[in-house]
Motif scaffolding. Sequence first.
Motif, mmCIF file in Angstrom:
data_model
loop_
_atom_site.group_PDB
_atom_site.id
_atom_site.type_symbol
_atom_site.label_atom_id
_atom_site.label_comp_id
_atom_site.label_asym_id
_atom_site.label_seq_id
_atom_site.Cartn_x
_atom_site.Cartn_y
_atom_site.Cartn_z
ATOM 1 N N CYS A 246 0.841 -1.195 0.000
ATOM 2 C CA CYS A 246 0.000 0.000 0.000
ATOM 3 C C CYS A 246 0.879 1.249 0.000
ATOM 4 C CB CYS A 246 -0.891 -0.020 1.243
ATOM 5 S SG CYS A 246 -2.115 1.297 1.315
ATOM 6 N N ILE A 247 0.399 2.303 -0.645
ATOM 7 C CA ILE A 247 1.055 3.605 -0.638
ATOM 8 C C ILE A 247 0.093 4.622 -0.036
ATOM 9 C CG2 ILE A 247 1.971 5.480 -2.057
ATOM 10 C CD1 ILE A 247 2.914 3.390 -4.056
ATOM 11 N N LEU A 248 0.577 5.409 0.932
ATOM 12 C CA LEU A 248 -0.218 6.466 1.553
ATOM 13 C C LEU A 248 0.290 7.825 1.099
ATOM 14 C CD1 LEU A 248 -0.348 5.157 5.258
ATOM 15 C CD2 LEU A 248 -1.856 4.568 3.348
ATOM 16 N N LEU A 249 -0.638 8.740 0.832
ATOM 17 C CA LEU A 249 -0.307 10.117 0.446
ATOM 18 C C LEU A 249 -0.857 11.038 1.520
ATOM 19 C CD1 LEU A 249 -0.696 8.399 -2.272
ATOM 20 C CD2 LEU A 249 -1.034 10.595 -3.375
ATOM 21 N N ASP A 250 -0.021 11.921 2.057
ATOM 22 C CA ASP A 250 -0.492 12.798 3.119
ATOM 23 C C ASP A 250 -1.514 13.808 2.616
ATOM 24 O OD1 ASP A 250 1.375 14.265 1.651
ATOM 25 O OD2 ASP A 250 2.056 15.399 3.401
ATOM 26 N N ALA A 251 -1.416 14.222 1.350
ATOM 27 C CA ALA A 251 -2.364 15.179 0.775
ATOM 28 C C ALA A 251 -2.370 15.035 -0.729
ATOM 29 C CB ALA A 251 -1.995 16.606 1.165
ATOM 30 N N VAL A 252 -3.547 15.062 -1.308
ATOM 31 C CA VAL A 252 -3.660 14.950 -2.761
ATOM 32 C C VAL A 252 -3.286 16.262 -3.441
ATOM 33 C CG1 VAL A 252 -5.300 14.651 -4.651
ATOM 34 C CG2 VAL A 252 -5.358 13.100 -2.724
ATOM 35 N N SER A 253 -3.709 17.377 -2.862
ATOM 36 C CA SER A 253 -3.483 18.674 -3.499
ATOM 37 C C SER A 253 -2.028 19.092 -3.446
ATOM 38 C CB SER A 253 -4.347 19.742 -2.830
ATOM 39 O OG SER A 253 -4.035 19.835 -1.450
ATOM 40 N N ALA A 254 -1.309 18.680 -2.411
ATOM 41 C CA ALA A 254 0.099 19.059 -2.254
ATOM 42 C C ALA A 254 0.810 17.949 -1.485
ATOM 43 C CB ALA A 254 0.217 20.385 -1.522
ATOM 44 N N THR A 255 1.195 16.903 -2.197
ATOM 45 C CA THR A 255 1.795 15.739 -1.555
ATOM 46 C C THR A 255 3.218 16.057 -1.106
ATOM 47 O OG1 THR A 255 0.479 14.279 -2.961
ATOM 48 C CG2 THR A 255 2.379 13.310 -1.846
ATOM 49 N N SER A 256 3.442 15.961 0.204
ATOM 50 C CA SER A 256 4.777 16.230 0.742
ATOM 51 C C SER A 256 5.391 14.995 1.391
ATOM 52 C CB SER A 256 4.722 17.364 1.770
ATOM 53 O OG SER A 256 3.889 17.017 2.866
ATOM 54 N N SER A 257 4.566 14.006 1.725
ATOM 55 C CA SER A 257 5.061 12.794 2.377
ATOM 56 C C SER A 257 4.350 11.574 1.794
ATOM 57 C CB SER A 257 4.818 12.869 3.888
ATOM 58 O OG SER A 257 5.254 11.694 4.527
ATOM 59 N N ILE A 258 5.142 10.582 1.413
ATOM 60 C CA ILE A 258 4.614 9.336 0.834
ATOM 61 C C ILE A 258 5.104 8.175 1.691
ATOM 62 C CG2 ILE A 258 4.539 7.871 -1.225
ATOM 63 C CD1 ILE A 258 5.472 10.432 -2.797
ATOM 64 N N THR A 259 4.189 7.305 2.071
ATOM 65 C CA THR A 259 4.554 6.141 2.881
ATOM 66 C C THR A 259 4.293 4.875 2.088
ATOM 67 O OG1 THR A 259 3.955 7.325 4.905
ATOM 68 C CG2 THR A 259 4.201 4.931 5.065
ATOM 69 N N VAL A 260 5.309 4.044 1.949
ATOM 70 C CA VAL A 260 5.187 2.762 1.258
ATOM 71 C C VAL A 260 5.168 1.659 2.313
ATOM 72 C CG1 VAL A 260 6.173 1.218 -0.469
ATOM 73 C CG2 VAL A 260 6.450 3.704 -0.706
ATOM 74 N N ILE A 261 4.133 0.830 2.270
ATOM 75 C CA ILE A 261 3.988 -0.260 3.241
ATOM 76 C C ILE A 261 3.835 -1.574 2.484
ATOM 77 C CG2 ILE A 261 2.739 -1.088 5.275
ATOM 78 C CD1 ILE A 261 1.546 1.726 5.532
ATOM 79 N N PRO A 262 4.933 -2.310 2.275
ATOM 80 C CA PRO A 262 4.826 -3.612 1.606
ATOM 81 C C PRO A 262 3.978 -4.574 2.441
ATOM 82 C CG PRO A 262 7.103 -2.855 1.691
ATOM 83 C CD PRO A 262 6.317 -1.963 2.593
ATOM 84 N N ARG A 263 3.325 -5.500 1.775
ATOM 85 C CA ARG A 263 2.460 -6.452 2.480
ATOM 86 C C ARG A 263 3.239 -7.289 3.482
ATOM 87 N NH1 ARG A 263 0.845 -11.470 1.011
ATOM 88 N NH2 ARG A 263 1.731 -11.223 -1.082
ATOM 89 N N ASN A 264 4.469 -7.639 3.153
ATOM 90 C CA ASN A 264 5.290 -8.434 4.065
ATOM 91 C C ASN A 264 6.612 -7.733 4.364
ATOM 92 O OD1 ASN A 264 3.490 -10.699 4.209
ATOM 93 N ND2 ASN A 264 4.108 -11.195 2.116
#
Length: 324
Positions: A246-264
Amino acid sequence: MVRFATIGSNTITDKFLQAAQAVEGFSLVGVYSRTESRARAYAQEKKAKKWYSSMETLCADAQIDAVYVASPNAFHKQQCIQLMNAGKHVICEKPIAPCAQDYIEMLDCARRNRVVLCEAMRPAYSMGIPQVKKLLPEIGTVRRATLQFCQYSSRYDKFRAGIVENAFKPELCNGALMDIGVYCVHVMQKLFGVPEHIAAQALFLKGGIDGQGTILASYPQMQCEVIYSKITQAVTPSQIQGEEGCILLDAVSATSSITVIPRNGQRRVIQVPGAERDMEFEVKAFLNQIREGADVYQQQGTLNTLRIMDRARNLTGIDFKPRP
């Protein structure tokens, strides 16, 4: 040096000018407002040499090369075409037009007059969304995306008290979809392309303005939920779910932080460089287009976004007409 004028004396114009002052080749010469007193006051505040309360006067000024348009959405098409017919390059706040057909007519006008027409869509010029696109292979086949922008409007308390400001007037082509849902739709088409099918619902407030809504977009192998609101505040990030993570975006309008969470695997946080300078990048891109030619890719992205929003408005009944 590109000599600029602005239309609009609101918060977004303030932010644009603050960003633009850091860009080499930008020079603020004049400002426009509907009343002479406001135009003069804003010119003094921003240290502009000229002010205008007449569009005809602004268009006739040979010392203006380009104009930033931040008027209400309903005026974008008319003002942009008037400016381009006068030979001015135009960068216009999102959404650049109320519908795709209006934008096509605006593009035709730009081509006839050999000027640049650009939408001031911040995610189109930031490094955040391209970075997300590079990371997508890490989460395998994407199956679901939830892109949300839910921000309690600073003007909603007044609306609840019976004071209706421009942001809540449908006749100005405003509303949750046009004002903030557009960010989610733009990012969706930039990451995944144009969906095959969409379903959409909206919640209407008194007067016929849409306060929030949801779009469900279907692709051959995935679904994307677009969730937007001007009457609630979200606390969870947007996310893209793949078979391997999964990838998380802190904000759609101005993305400053992206978190990548592999399943394992182990969570990884990536900070987007220069995220706070996205409006500065926007101005630089516009100036480059003036020097080198229009950005055809960005034009297609704007057109895709407007076409998707046209479909959503038809499904939800958003018609830009006041209601009892």
